[in-house]
Write an enzyme that holds these catalytic residues in place. Structure first.
Site, mmCIF file in Angstrom:
data_model
loop_
_atom_site.group_PDB
_atom_site.id
_atom_site.type_symbol
_atom_site.label_atom_id
_atom_site.label_comp_id
_atom_site.label_asym_id
_atom_site.label_seq_id
_atom_site.Cartn_x
_atom_site.Cartn_y
_atom_site.Cartn_z
ATOM 1 N N ASP A 299 4.736 0.683 12.056
ATOM 2 C CA ASP A 299 3.508 0.049 11.554
ATOM 3 C C ASP A 299 3.355 -1.386 12.030
ATOM 4 O O ASP A 299 2.331 -2.009 11.781
ATOM 5 C CB ASP A 299 3.468 0.069 10.021
ATOM 6 N N ARG B 117 0.209 14.538 12.523
ATOM 7 C CA ARG B 117 0.599 14.339 11.118
ATOM 8 C C ARG B 117 0.840 15.665 10.382
ATOM 9 O O ARG B 117 0.199 15.967 9.374
ATOM 10 C CB ARG B 117 -0.434 13.493 10.373
ATOM 11 N N ARG C 37 -8.434 -0.635 4.980
ATOM 12 C CA ARG C 37 -7.573 0.366 4.329
ATOM 13 C C ARG C 37 -6.242 -0.254 3.918
ATOM 14 O O ARG C 37 -5.622 0.163 2.959
ATOM 15 C CB ARG C 37 -7.302 1.532 5.275
ATOM 16 N N CYS D 73 -4.860 12.428 12.306
ATOM 17 C CA CYS D 73 -5.522 11.127 12.202
ATOM 18 C C CYS D 73 -5.361 10.514 13.602
ATOM 19 O O CYS D 73 -4.672 11.055 14.460
ATOM 20 C CB CYS D 73 -4.884 10.293 11.118
ATOM 21 N N LYS E 151 0.858 -1.209 0.000
ATOM 22 C CA LYS E 151 0.000 0.000 0.000
ATOM 23 C C LYS E 151 0.881 1.242 0.000
ATOM 24 O O LYS E 151 0.654 2.176 -0.779
ATOM 25 C CB LYS E 151 -0.870 0.013 1.242
ATOM 26 N N ASN E 152 1.921 1.232 0.821
ATOM 27 C CA ASN E 152 2.727 2.442 0.997
ATOM 28 C C ASN E 152 3.757 2.651 -0.096
ATOM 29 O O ASN E 152 4.453 3.660 -0.105
ATOM 30 C CB ASN E 152 3.382 2.434 2.385
HETATM 31 C C1 EPZ Z 1 4.221 6.910 6.100
HETATM 32 O O1 EPZ Z 1 3.448 7.952 6.680
HETATM 33 C C2 EPZ Z 1 3.313 5.695 6.040
HETATM 34 N N1 EPZ Z 1 2.155 5.994 5.198
HETATM 35 C C3 EPZ Z 1 2.849 5.329 7.450
HETATM 36 O O2 EPZ Z 1 2.086 4.129 7.344
HETATM 37 C C4 EPZ Z 1 4.095 5.043 8.308
HETATM 38 O O3 EPZ Z 1 3.676 4.778 9.628
HETATM 39 C C5 EPZ Z 1 5.014 6.259 8.290
HETATM 40 O O4 EPZ Z 1 5.362 6.590 6.920
HETATM 41 C C6 EPZ Z 1 6.310 6.009 9.053
HETATM 42 O O5 EPZ Z 1 6.974 4.905 8.514
HETATM 43 C C7 EPZ Z 1 2.307 5.956 3.851
HETATM 44 O O6 EPZ Z 1 3.374 5.686 3.337
HETATM 45 C C8 EPZ Z 1 1.075 6.253 3.047
HETATM 46 P P1 EPZ Z 1 6.297 10.315 8.152
HETATM 47 P P2 EPZ Z 1 4.020 9.481 6.671
HETATM 48 O O7 EPZ Z 1 6.190 11.563 7.367
HETATM 49 O O8 EPZ Z 1 4.767 9.718 5.420
HETATM 50 C C9 EPZ Z 1 6.467 13.635 11.513
HETATM 51 C C10 EPZ Z 1 0.241 2.731 7.721
HETATM 52 O O9 EPZ Z 1 -0.228 2.217 8.738
HETATM 53 N N2 EPZ Z 1 6.401 14.597 10.412
HETATM 54 O O10 EPZ Z 1 7.509 9.461 8.018
HETATM 55 O O11 EPZ Z 1 2.907 10.372 7.009
HETATM 56 C C11 EPZ Z 1 5.145 12.898 11.704
HETATM 57 O O12 EPZ Z 1 4.262 13.666 12.504
HETATM 58 C C12 EPZ Z 1 0.691 4.173 7.741
HETATM 59 O O13 EPZ Z 1 0.392 2.130 6.618
HETATM 60 C C13 EPZ Z 1 6.555 15.961 10.693
HETATM 61 O O14 EPZ Z 1 6.746 16.358 11.841
HETATM 62 O O15 EPZ Z 1 5.031 9.390 7.904
HETATM 63 C C14 EPZ Z 1 5.560 11.622 12.378
HETATM 64 O O16 EPZ Z 1 5.698 11.864 13.762
HETATM 65 C C15 EPZ Z 1 0.474 4.825 9.096
HETATM 66 N N3 EPZ Z 1 6.488 16.856 9.676
HETATM 67 C C16 EPZ Z 1 6.934 11.339 11.770
HETATM 68 O O17 EPZ Z 1 7.380 12.575 11.179
HETATM 69 C C17 EPZ Z 1 6.263 16.461 8.383
HETATM 70 O O18 EPZ Z 1 6.220 17.342 7.487
HETATM 71 C C18 EPZ Z 1 6.920 10.274 10.697
HETATM 72 O O19 EPZ Z 1 6.056 10.717 9.686
HETATM 73 C C19 EPZ Z 1 6.101 15.079 8.118
HETATM 74 C C20 EPZ Z 1 6.179 14.168 9.141
#
Ligand code: EPZ
Length: 429
Positions: free
Chosen positions: A317, A134, A409, A129, A35-36
């Site tokens: 995850d 996020r 999802r 979420c 998915k990701n």
């Molecule tokens: C991706 O989300 C995945 N989703 C998530 O999977 C996964 O948990 C996550 O990466 C971490 O591996 C998809 O790929 C669609 P991040 P993403 O940006 O990109 C902070 C699932 O269950 N952050 O790496 O949103 C954020 O708040 C889902 O399949 C900022 O502060 O994750 C978090 O604490 C859930 N500012 C951390 O970084 C930003 O601009 C990691 O977020 C962006 C992120």
């Protein structure tokens, strides 16, 4: 009386998963596409302004939302038996509709491709979420460094540029989404872009492989420093997305929690090393094969400690699923969640099944119990819902899980795949 259609659509009376402990799971399960990986690659088709053929895209509600988003922008999709043909040349809009973006956070991955291909993107802010606020500040900071103007009003972010110009970008956190969005934007920028402290998840490498096949010039994807040399245009290609490492880990956990024995097929070993290591620490035998693992969990599980980290660390995850495993392991295990601020929402429901878990901020201490008891529980996020399914596989009695829409999802045909492994699991209308 059959619930009214509008109730079902509102989610008020969505179907439930009914689970009865049917002993050890046995057999083979094939993991679907990631998915990701599929979500950013679908978004990246906008960069091509032409036709792409994609194989291995999983049938998930998040993917359906991304399809609908692409069509709302003007793309034309043709779904064939085992692949999808996407033509993004007809895209005329650069605004994503609120009602779709709020359903799926991954929609924000359209920002980079729309900005690069259409010079403008009007994206509804994805909002938080269940697992955390996020934010998208790292995405926006990178877009600004590439030369985009950014305005925010009425819940929408509007990005605009004449032409993006390559930049040296340092990510304060190795954000997966920010790395993906900035790679996609930089592909069509003037000059060179360097992304430092980039996320190294396998899905980043898969996206870069797809883009390079379209004619992009990306190197270093999968490491913490990604270099992109902008090009004038990208052309369509065919690509098969990688398999889903989190789905793989979830089925490995299902064999483990049910003391079963079976094979998880269509995996890439280097993507699931943390889950292999932790299950072995818990006393599970794991035999590695070229594209599968054989899991044998005859013995009682032993507790271990988990700390979630960006790849190649233990994936956030998989945290909820291992919380389920630790709930019935011998001894006390500790989980530290370092990536998201609110990813223990499933714990309350596990406690209702008899789990002995204490939460202190981002740490949970799990004292294994002899057996969980079946209960009516509510899934509130995707991976938390998977943890409840795992708990239901080993609990005494019947477990009824509502909030199935969260689970659908991210897990293609979960009920069907578990039934084939011998689970007594059904979807109640
Ligand atoms: C991706 O989300 C995945 N989703 C998530 O999977 C996964 O948990 C996550 O990466 C971490 O591996 C998809 O790929 C669609 P991040 P993403 O940006 O990109 C902070 C699932 O269950 N952050 O790496 O949103 C954020 O708040 C889902 O399949 C900022 O502060 O994750 C978090 O604490 C859930 N500012 C951390 O970084 C930003 O601009 C990691 O977020 C962006 C992120």
């Amino acid at each position: 009386m059959k619930p009214k259609k509008e109730f079902l659509e509102s989610g008020f009376l969505m179907s439930r998963i009914i689970l009865k402990n049917n002993g050890a799971l046995r057999g083979e399960v094939t993991v679907s596409g990631s998915k990701n990986s599929a979500l950013p690659i679908l978004a990246a088709t906008i960069l091509t302004r032409g036709k792409n053929q994609l194989w291995g895209i999983p049938a998930l509600s998040d993917i359906e939302i991304m399809y609908t988003l692409l069509e709302s922008l003007g793309a034309e999709l043709l779904h064939l038996s085992d692949h999808v043909l996407i033509d993004t040349a007809p895209i005329r809009s650069h605004t994503t509709p609120y009602e779709l973006v709020t359903k799926m956070r991954g929609s924000f991955l359209l920002a980079g491709p729309l900005l690069a291909a259409c010079k403008k993107a009007c994206i509804c802010l994805p909002g938080g979420c269940p697992i955390g606020s996020r934010p998208v500040d790292l995405h926006l900071k990178g877009f600004a460094q590439l030369g985009a103007s950014i305005t925010q009003e009425h819940g929408y972010i509007t990005l605009a540029c004449e032409k993006l110009t390559g930049a040296k970008i340092y990510l304060d956190f190795p954000s997966v989404g920010a790395t993906e969005n900035l790679i996609m934007a930089a592909c069509l920028a003037d000059g060179e872009t360097l992304i430092q402290n980039a996320a190294t998840e396998p899905e980043i490498e898969d996206l870069a492989n797809f883009l390079n096949r379209q004619g992009a010039k990306i190197s270093g994807a999968g490491t913490d420093t990604v270099h992109i040399l902008g090009v004038d245009r990208l052309s369509g290609c065919s690509h098969t997305v990688i398999s889903d490492r989190i789905e793989a880990g979830t089925y490995m956990a299902a064999f483990a929690i049910s003391h079963g024995k079976g094979r998880v097929k269509n995996i890439q070993l280097d993507h699931i090393r943390p889950m292999i290591a932790k299950l072995r620490e818990m006393g599970v035998e794991i035999a590695e094969e070229p594209s599968a693992v054989l899991v044998n969990a005859r013995k009682k599980l032993r507790a271990t400690n988990i700390k979630t980290m960006p790849f190649p660390g233990f994936p956030t995850d998989m945290q909820a699923q291992f919380g389920g495993l630790l709930s019935v392991a011998q001894g006390t295990g500790m989980i530290v969640e370092t990536v998201f601020e609110n990813r223990f929402l499933h714990v309350g429901e596990l406690q209702r099944m008899g789990a002995n878990i204490r939460i202190d901020g981002r740490t949970s201490v799990v004292q294994g119990v002899g057996q969980l008891t079946g209960a009516e529980v509510q899934a509130s996020d995707l991976r938390g819902g998977a943890a409840l399914v795992l708990a239901g596989l080993c609990a005494g009695g019947v477990t009824k899980i509502s909030g199935v829409e969260h689970i659908e999802r991210g897990y293609e045909n979960l009920v069907g795949k578990l039934q084939l492994l011998g689970a007594d699991i059904t979807l109640e209308d």
